[in-house]
Design a protein around this motif. Sequence first.
Motif: not given
Length: 334
Positions: A239-245, A292-309
């Motif tokens: 789980m991360y930020a209330g969701r199962i990832v 919590l803002a929409p989108g992937c909650a992990f994107r600010e910490r993720c090296a693989r994040a893109s605009e799609r996230c």
Amino acid sequence: MEDGGRLAAAPGEPVLQVEDLHTEFHTRAGTVRAVDGVSLSVRPGEVLGLVGESGCGKTVTGFSILGLVDPPGRISSGRVLFDGVDLLTLPEEQLRRVRGSGIAMIFQDPMMTLNPVLRIDTQMVEAVLAHSDVGTAVALERARETLAQVGIASPEARLKSYPHQFSGGMRQRVAIAIALLNKPKLIIADEPTTALDVTIQAQILYEAQKLCRVSSTALIWITHDLTVVAGLADRIVVMYAGRIVEEGTVDEVLDASLHPYTRGLIGSVPSRNHRGERLAQIPGMAPALINLAPGCAFRERCARASERCLEAPPFESHGAGRRVRCFHPLVERA
């Protein structure tokens, strides 16, 4: 069949099935979505590891299953099916009968279970009599046997003690024994071995495995310690930020994790580092769950994040029982 000390995947229909569960806390600052669309299931005899950082929603998920969320929190939607009955629709009196008999919970703090002004025998006997049509003598004997089962020496004498006469680890073992008293179909354990030394922790984990194997009791083990679930669980839900990832068997998730967050958790385990090397860590901090803002909650910490996230990733299947919530899953082996 056992595999490396763990139980094989349990057959049959799920004893518990959680569907699209949402639990919110309404505050002056905004709405905290502590559990945001969680769906999971556990079958008889199966051990499900529910893992993640502190504040990811795993404990609130366990509390929500048993209807233990107090105001300003509330379960806003979803279903919690136990033996086919939606617990969220039951009146409080019927739900109270399920707690302790059908489903038991082991809390991280044993003093949430134990009454400080009552002797241990009084508390354990009352727990048996509340759910079983037996006499006091039978209840007392069951209490003595259960204390011995969790490794408490001289259980006959310890039954006459008060909680303050036990160490923190001993109190936790008593709390675990109370959860085992009525032989529930499902046990939800919220980091129950955190206060125990490694020897007693190993003993409790062994007893938990034996309980699932012998009596087909289902177990949800909530923890941040991946080394515990590695040897205990059949399946892992991250789980991360209330969701199962991420979700999969213990070998799939730990040996070939798909979500970057899961890979970060595994990489930060001290045993995976060489002496003298700095401990690996996930950069940044977990996001606040208020508005919590929409989108992937992990994107600010993720090296693989893109605009799609910036969009919310779907929870997609990657094989039988294998799911991940990520636009850029890791496909190479760890």
